[in-house]
Design an enzyme around this catalytic site. Structure first.
Site, PDB file in Angstrom:
ATOM      1  CB  CYS A  75      -0.793  -0.051   0.849  1.00  0.00           C
ATOM      2  SG  CYS A  75       0.403  -0.629   2.751  1.00  0.00           S
ATOM      3  CD  GLN A  76       5.091  -0.120   1.167  1.00  0.00           C
ATOM      4  OE1 GLN A  76       4.109  -0.563   0.325  1.00  0.00           O
ATOM      5  NE2 GLN A  76       5.748  -0.878   2.082  1.00  0.00           N
TER       6      GLN A  76
END
Length: 437
Positions: A75-76
């Site tokens: 998800c970064q």
């Protein structure tokens, strides 16, 4: 309870698996490439065959027979605090692989998890692209921001969940699970904490007509009119439960006045465009009567202020999340939640005892005198972090403690997954004759 088969993509240490196995799920394959995560996963499911780990999802095509696909997609790129690179980041491209696997394998349903940044307005086009791609593959798609705290987890952790169900199955619309408030306190789940005889008064959680929690006060989980059940150590914000370095270190009343004046004025636009700006000696002298520059130098020696090359002054602890001396927040044993666990680590600690007070100032001074000065606070352990995230006390980790904290911070909260699994219309989705393994 009907059984169903599921594939655990981006499996990590098994947060999805724990939650789904609790509601009848049978894991028929997992995909993970982080070797430290794989080691922890195998410790907790030692009977899995070697081929159970499907490896890198970018190379996968046909998956083992299954009913449900789940996963916490890295998800970064969606981080609100990040650069919002989204699909331009290789990790964002993993969504394309997830969509491809759904297209090829046509699971009856899927559950995918991501950070709240995915639904930030800046990422609207990316979110719509993901949802439209799933709809084009024949799925009814639902998404919602859920907070783990609302499902019995002692953590303030927002995550986006995307649910998809095959349209051709004709099942009823999916409804996200109802909230399940917990009365547990940190002293119920962490080790060696004193159970207080008196807990500062709290009011019931307030909800709107849709059952959603109303955000109130300085912290959205603290009821209106109640004291925060944690204290923030910082020099750039003020509030009834904020503790500043000049309240901890030995300082005179004059020095406290200087520091408080700087804190209250550093955000003034006249000193710069930032939320907080360095100030020159003259800037400060205009606000503090008869200020000598030597007084500022003494505060530098006490590591309260620092001076830049251009001569301007700023607080030594100028980052909010960095706290003071490496500690940002200290939670009291009677708190209902701990800080959000992250893969990058955290600066939050737990107090060994609770305090109370008739007024906000008394509450604060009791904390300083009884907890902060005698150092009756500590970091949490790996096992405590796991319990905060909703993992069972029997869950096993390896010896690399920093890796363990990272893996826990990256994981989903199993109780949230269990609630989502229960909410699936399994009477329509999962037929007994299709669940043989």
């Amino acid at each position: 309870m009907k059984q169903f088969r599921f594939i655990d993509l981006f499996a990590g240490i098994g947060g999805f698996r724990l939650g789904l196995e609790a509601v009848g799920g049978i894991c028929v394959g997992s995909a993970e490439i982080d070797q430290q995560a794989i080691k922890v996963y195998r410790q907790n499911w030692p009977t899995d065959r070697s081929e159970h780990n499907l490896g890198d999802i970018t190379t996968l095509q046909q998956l083992p027979a299954h009913d449900l696909v789940v996963g916490g997609v890295p998800c970064q790129p969606w981080s609100i605090a990040g650069k919002n690179q989204a699909f331009d980041d290789p990790r964002g491209q993993l969504w394309a692989d997830v969509i491809r696997l759904v297209r090829i394998n046509q699971p009856k349903a899927f559950i995918f998890e991501n950070v709240k940044g995915l639904i930030d307005p800046r990422n609207r086009l990316c979110l719509e692209s993901i949802l439209d791609s799933f709809k084009a593959e024949g799925y009814n798609v639902y998404y919602k921001l859920l907070n783990s705290f609302d499902y019995g987890v002692a953590q303030n952790r927002d995550r986006v969940f995307i649910i998809g169900i095959q349209q051709k199955l004709g099942v009823p619309d999916f409804s996200f699970p109802e909230y399940s408030e917990s009365e547990q306190r940190l002293y119920d789940i962490l080790d060696n904490l004193q159970t207080p005889s008196i807990i500062p008064e709290s009011l019931p959680i307030q909800r709107n007509l849709f059952g959603e929690r109303i955000e109130v006060g300085f912290n959205k989980l603290t009821p209106r009119g109640a004291f925060n059940d944690f204290f923030i150590l910082n020099d750039i914000r003020n509030g009834p439960t904020s503790i500043h370095s000049w309240e901890i270190y030995a300082t005179t009343e004059r020095e406290k006045q200087i520091c408080t004046t700087i804190m209250r004025n550093r955000g003034n636009p006249r000193y710069g465009d930032c939320d907080g700006n360095p100030m020159s000696y003259q800037d400060i002298a205009d606000l503090v009567v008869d200020l000598a520059e030597s007084e500022l130098q003494v505060l530098i020696q006490k590591r309260i202020l620092r001076q830049y090359e251009d001569g301007k002054y700023e607080f030594f602890n100028r980052r909010l999340s960095g706290g003071i001396d490496g500690t940002y927040r200290i939670f009291l044993p009677h708190a209902r939640f701990f800080g959000r666990l992250t893969a990058r680590g955290m600066h939050d600690e737990i107090a060994e005892i609770s305090v109370s007070g008739a007024t906000a100032e008394a509450y604060k001074q009791n904390f300083i005198q009884q907890i902060l000065i005698p150092k009756r606070h500590r970091p949490i352990t790996v096992n405590e972090a796991a319990r905060i995230q909703g993992f069972p006390a029997t869950f096993k980790f390896h010896s690399n403690q920093s890796a363990n904290f990272r893996l826990i911070g990256n994981s989903v909260a199993p109780p949230v997954i269990m609630a989502l699994g229960k909410a699936l219309p399994n009477d329509h989705l999962f037929e007994p004759e299709l669940c043989e393994v």
